[in-house]
Write a protein that holds these residues in place. Structure first.
Motif, PDB file in Angstrom:
ATOM      1  N   PRO A   1       4.363  88.204  74.578  1.00  0.00           N
ATOM      2  CA  PRO A   1       5.089  88.829  73.458  1.00  0.00           C
ATOM      3  C   PRO A   1       4.758  88.227  72.095  1.00  0.00           C
ATOM      4  CG  PRO A   1       6.532  87.270  74.555  1.00  0.00           C
ATOM      5  CD  PRO A   1       5.222  87.234  75.294  1.00  0.00           C
ATOM      6  N   HIS A   2       3.590  87.621  71.935  1.00  0.00           N
ATOM      7  CA  HIS A   2       3.107  87.145  70.627  1.00  0.00           C
ATOM      8  C   HIS A   2       4.043  86.119  69.986  1.00  0.00           C
ATOM      9  CE1 HIS A   2       0.228  90.366  71.048  1.00  0.00           C
ATOM     10  NE2 HIS A   2       1.193  91.273  71.056  1.00  0.00           N
ATOM     11  N   HIS A   3       4.387  85.106  70.762  1.00  0.00           N
ATOM     12  CA  HIS A   3       5.223  84.031  70.245  1.00  0.00           C
ATOM     13  C   HIS A   3       4.378  83.051  69.428  1.00  0.00           C
ATOM     14  CE1 HIS A   3       8.448  84.601  73.618  1.00  0.00           C
ATOM     15  NE2 HIS A   3       8.656  85.383  72.578  1.00  0.00           N
ATOM     16  N   ALA A   4       5.067  82.217  68.640  1.00  0.00           N
ATOM     17  CA  ALA A   4       4.392  81.104  67.977  1.00  0.00           C
ATOM     18  C   ALA A   4       3.781  80.196  69.041  1.00  0.00           C
ATOM     19  CB  ALA A   4       5.387  80.327  67.118  1.00  0.00           C
ATOM     20  N   VAL A   5       2.608  79.663  68.770  1.00  0.00           N
ATOM     21  CA  VAL A   5       1.887  78.908  69.799  1.00  0.00           C
ATOM     22  C   VAL A   5       2.082  77.408  69.641  1.00  0.00           C
ATOM     23  CG1 VAL A   5       0.134  80.630  70.265  1.00  0.00           C
ATOM     24  CG2 VAL A   5      -0.210  79.027  68.394  1.00  0.00           C
ATOM     25  N   HIS A   6       2.028  76.728  70.779  1.00  0.00           N
ATOM     26  CA  HIS A   6       2.113  75.271  70.819  1.00  0.00           C
ATOM     27  C   HIS A   6       0.763  74.682  70.421  1.00  0.00           C
ATOM     28  CE1 HIS A   6       2.408  71.228  72.709  1.00  0.00           C
ATOM     29  NE2 HIS A   6       3.682  71.343  72.375  1.00  0.00           N
ATOM     30  N   VAL A   7       0.782  73.436  70.018  1.00  0.00           N
ATOM     31  CA  VAL A   7      -0.435  72.757  69.591  1.00  0.00           C
ATOM     32  C   VAL A   7      -1.495  72.761  70.698  1.00  0.00           C
ATOM     33  CG1 VAL A   7       0.489  70.498  70.255  1.00  0.00           C
ATOM     34  CG2 VAL A   7      -1.337  70.635  68.554  1.00  0.00           C
ATOM     35  N   ASP A   8      -1.070  72.698  71.968  1.00  0.00           N
ATOM     36  CA  ASP A   8      -2.036  72.698  73.067  1.00  0.00           C
ATOM     37  C   ASP A   8      -2.814  74.010  73.127  1.00  0.00           C
ATOM     38  OD1 ASP A   8      -1.328  70.159  73.835  1.00  0.00           O
ATOM     39  OD2 ASP A   8       0.110  70.809  75.343  1.00  0.00           O
ATOM     40  N   SER A   9      -2.164  75.129  72.789  1.00  0.00           N
ATOM     41  CA  SER A   9      -2.866  76.414  72.762  1.00  0.00           C
ATOM     42  C   SER A   9      -3.923  76.420  71.668  1.00  0.00           C
ATOM     43  CB  SER A   9      -1.872  77.557  72.531  1.00  0.00           C
ATOM     44  OG  SER A   9      -0.971  77.673  73.614  1.00  0.00           O
ATOM     45  N   ILE A  10      -3.591  75.855  70.527  1.00  0.00           N
ATOM     46  CA  ILE A  10      -4.551  75.799  69.423  1.00  0.00           C
ATOM     47  C   ILE A  10      -5.754  74.943  69.804  1.00  0.00           C
ATOM     48  CG2 ILE A  10      -4.879  74.984  67.045  1.00  0.00           C
ATOM     49  CD1 ILE A  10      -2.009  75.850  66.480  1.00  0.00           C
ATOM     50  N   ARG A  11      -5.509  73.839  70.491  1.00  0.00           N
ATOM     51  CA  ARG A  11      -6.633  73.011  70.958  1.00  0.00           C
ATOM     52  C   ARG A  11      -7.517  73.805  71.917  1.00  0.00           C
ATOM     53  NH1 ARG A  11      -2.513  68.705  71.866  1.00  0.00           N
ATOM     54  NH2 ARG A  11      -2.518  67.352  70.028  1.00  0.00           N
ATOM     55  N   ARG A  12      -6.890  74.578  72.808  1.00  0.00           N
ATOM     56  CA  ARG A  12      -7.682  75.389  73.753  1.00  0.00           C
ATOM     57  C   ARG A  12      -8.501  76.437  73.018  1.00  0.00           C
ATOM     58  NH1 ARG A  12      -2.969  74.990  76.980  1.00  0.00           N
ATOM     59  NH2 ARG A  12      -2.238  77.042  76.289  1.00  0.00           N
ATOM     60  N   TRP A  13      -7.938  77.049  71.998  1.00  0.00           N
ATOM     61  CA  TRP A  13      -8.687  78.038  71.216  1.00  0.00           C
ATOM     62  C   TRP A  13      -9.903  77.397  70.554  1.00  0.00           C
ATOM     63  CZ3 TRP A  13      -4.001  80.505  68.145  1.00  0.00           C
ATOM     64  CH2 TRP A  13      -3.204  81.235  69.041  1.00  0.00           C
ATOM     65  N   ILE A  14      -9.694  76.235  69.964  1.00  0.00           N
ATOM     66  CA  ILE A  14     -10.798  75.552  69.289  1.00  0.00           C
ATOM     67  C   ILE A  14     -11.896  75.201  70.286  1.00  0.00           C
ATOM     68  CG2 ILE A  14     -11.447  73.423  68.078  1.00  0.00           C
ATOM     69  CD1 ILE A  14      -8.678  73.512  66.727  1.00  0.00           C
ATOM     70  N   LEU A  15     -11.508  74.693  71.445  1.00  0.00           N
ATOM     71  CA  LEU A  15     -12.499  74.354  72.467  1.00  0.00           C
ATOM     72  C   LEU A  15     -13.244  75.584  72.950  1.00  0.00           C
ATOM     73  CD1 LEU A  15     -10.691  71.678  74.675  1.00  0.00           C
ATOM     74  CD2 LEU A  15     -12.780  71.358  73.346  1.00  0.00           C
ATOM     75  N   LEU A  16     -12.540  76.706  73.072  1.00  0.00           N
ATOM     76  CA  LEU A  16     -13.186  77.943  73.506  1.00  0.00           C
ATOM     77  C   LEU A  16     -14.256  78.371  72.513  1.00  0.00           C
ATOM     78  CD1 LEU A  16     -13.493  80.471  75.244  1.00  0.00           C
ATOM     79  CD2 LEU A  16     -11.520  81.460  74.061  1.00  0.00           C
ATOM     80  N   VAL A  17     -13.932  78.345  71.229  1.00  0.00           N
ATOM     81  CA  VAL A  17     -14.909  78.752  70.221  1.00  0.00           C
ATOM     82  C   VAL A  17     -16.071  77.758  70.183  1.00  0.00           C
ATOM     83  CG1 VAL A  17     -15.280  79.283  67.794  1.00  0.00           C
ATOM     84  CG2 VAL A  17     -13.118  79.907  68.882  1.00  0.00           C
ATOM     85  N   MET A  18     -15.779  76.476  70.324  1.00  0.00           N
ATOM     86  CA  MET A  18     -16.858  75.485  70.369  1.00  0.00           C
ATOM     87  C   MET A  18     -17.809  75.777  71.520  1.00  0.00           C
ATOM     88  SD  MET A  18     -14.680  72.020  69.478  1.00  0.00           S
ATOM     89  CE  MET A  18     -15.972  70.914  70.064  1.00  0.00           C
ATOM     90  N   SER A  19     -17.245  76.089  72.667  1.00  0.00           N
ATOM     91  CA  SER A  19     -18.067  76.392  73.841  1.00  0.00           C
ATOM     92  C   SER A  19     -18.910  77.641  73.615  1.00  0.00           C
ATOM     93  CB  SER A  19     -17.170  76.574  75.065  1.00  0.00           C
ATOM     94  OG  SER A  19     -17.925  76.911  76.207  1.00  0.00           O
ATOM     95  N   LEU A  20     -18.304  78.681  73.038  1.00  0.00           N
ATOM     96  CA  LEU A  20     -19.043  79.919  72.759  1.00  0.00           C
ATOM     97  C   LEU A  20     -20.182  79.691  71.773  1.00  0.00           C
ATOM     98  CD1 LEU A  20     -16.050  82.433  72.460  1.00  0.00           C
ATOM     99  CD2 LEU A  20     -17.706  82.274  74.337  1.00  0.00           C
ATOM    100  N   ALA A  21     -19.991  78.712  70.873  1.00  0.00           N
ATOM    101  CA  ALA A  21     -21.014  78.417  69.875  1.00  0.00           C
ATOM    102  C   ALA A  21     -22.108  77.495  70.417  1.00  0.00           C
ATOM    103  CB  ALA A  21     -20.370  77.779  68.647  1.00  0.00           C
ATOM    104  N   GLY A  22     -21.943  77.055  71.662  1.00  0.00           N
ATOM    105  CA  GLY A  22     -22.971  76.212  72.275  1.00  0.00           C
ATOM    106  C   GLY A  22     -22.773  74.724  72.065  1.00  0.00           C
ATOM    107  N   ILE A  23     -21.574  74.313  71.686  1.00  0.00           N
ATOM    108  CA  ILE A  23     -21.278  72.897  71.504  1.00  0.00           C
ATOM    109  C   ILE A  23     -20.750  72.331  72.815  1.00  0.00           C
ATOM    110  CG2 ILE A  23     -19.801  71.248  70.255  1.00  0.00           C
ATOM    111  CD1 ILE A  23     -19.915  73.338  67.927  1.00  0.00           C
ATOM    112  N   ASP A  24     -21.205  71.163  73.190  1.00  0.00           N
ATOM    113  CA  ASP A  24     -20.866  70.562  74.481  1.00  0.00           C
ATOM    114  C   ASP A  24     -19.416  70.095  74.484  1.00  0.00           C
ATOM    115  OD1 ASP A  24     -20.711  69.263  76.876  1.00  0.00           O
ATOM    116  OD2 ASP A  24     -22.455  67.976  76.568  1.00  0.00           O
ATOM    117  N   THR A  25     -18.539  70.864  75.113  1.00  0.00           N
ATOM    118  CA  THR A  25     -17.121  70.516  75.136  1.00  0.00           C
ATOM    119  C   THR A  25     -16.782  69.517  76.238  1.00  0.00           C
ATOM    120  OG1 THR A  25     -16.687  72.510  76.460  1.00  0.00           O
ATOM    121  CG2 THR A  25     -16.357  72.666  74.073  1.00  0.00           C
ATOM    122  N   GLU A  26     -17.782  69.140  77.036  1.00  0.00           N
ATOM    123  CA  GLU A  26     -17.582  68.026  77.961  1.00  0.00           C
ATOM    124  C   GLU A  26     -17.599  66.712  77.187  1.00  0.00           C
ATOM    125  OE1 GLU A  26     -16.934  68.031  81.258  1.00  0.00           O
ATOM    126  OE2 GLU A  26     -16.730  70.207  81.061  1.00  0.00           O
TER     127      GLU A  26
END
Length: 273
Positions: free
Chosen positions: A185-210
């Motif tokens: 239902p499009h609630h405000a997101v927790h900081v952990d969700s924002i970290r996951r979003w950032i990691l997802l975009v990093m991975s899509l861009a080819g940055i080693d998230t390991e």
């Protein structure tokens, strides 16, 4: 004299964690949690008790906090990727805006989670958030200032913020946080969700998230600014660092763009005049 019995119990617990190999940072987290929930001892909060202060100083000297990375990733790679990243959907726009904000502000995911529409002031060329919640190292009233980048609207944070607010206006139901979940239902997101979003975009861009985690955006963008000779005062202000020594020790890194340099061959080629 201090009553050592109560504080000694807390110190014994923290010493046990230290002997198990916990870092000074993790022990500091335990101290903060205990200080928040336990009553005062000898008139002091647990975290401010003189014996606790001495204990933590000793822990930091024995096991000092070390930087996570010796180098960082090249933000140029991310910017090039974001220029072509589709943001016509709510998910795409949310991911793109989050990553752009993380890079150009050099802020923690915690800060991004606290951005609120009620604390936003807009002008033609910028958006300014004056935070009503305290940050890790800042009290209430910290400002996150975002300037427009008219050279390329596809990566302009001000343009993306305005588009995002427009796209989410009918989904908010009174939600004040800037960033909302792109899933109902499009609630405000927790900081952990924002970290996951950032990691997802990093991975899509080819940055080693390991190797690199979401927090590395602070080091990547600020290191690039330092390499471009941006004044240290502006770098510290953007990242909300109080001392240049903190930036230099933990965030200023050599940017690894994948190109290897042979310093020996350079030295041979370089003829002394």
């Amino acid at each position: 004299p201090y009553s050592k019995a109560p504080i000694s119990v807390v110190l014994d617990f923290l010493l046990e964690q230290f002997n198990k190999g916990s870092s000074a940072s993790l022990i500091g987290t335990h101290r903060s949690a205990l200080s928040a929930y336990l009553p005062k001892i000898d008139g002091y909060s647990v975290g401010d008790h003189p014996l606790m202060v001495r204990f933590m100083k000793g822990i930091s000297n024995i096991r000092p906090k070390l930087p996570r990375y010796s180098s960082t990733w090249d933000p140029d790679k991310m910017i090039k990727f974001l220029k072509t990243f589709d943001h016509t959907t709510l998910k795409g726009l949310t991911l793109k805006l989050t990553m752009i904000l993380a890079l150009i502000t050099a802020q923690r995911a915690q800060t991004l989670s606290l951005l609120k529409l009620s604390e936003l002031e807009e002008s033609d060329d910028r958006c300014v958030f004056t935070l009503g919640s305290p940050l890790k190292n800042k009290s209430v009233g910290a400002r996150v200032e975002i300037e427009a980048f008219p050279n390329d609207p596809s990566i302009c944070a001000v343009t993306l913020i305005r588009k995002y607010i427009h796209m989410t206006q009918d989904l908010r139901n009174g939600q004040d946080s800037l960033l909302l979940s792109f899933i109902k239902p499009h609630h405000a997101v927790h900081v952990d969700s924002i970290r996951r979003w950032i990691l997802l975009v990093m991975s899509l861009a080819g940055i080693d998230t390991e190797v690199f985690k979401a927090h590395s955006t602070r080091s990547a963008s600020s290191s690039k600014a330092a390499a471009k000779q941006v004044p240290i005062s502006q770098i510290l202000s953007s990242g909300m660092w109080s001392r240049d020594s903190t930036f230099a020790k933990f965030y200023k890194k050599k940017i690894d763009n994948g190109k290897k340099s042979n310093e020996f061959q350079k030295a041979v080629y370089n003829v002394d005049k």
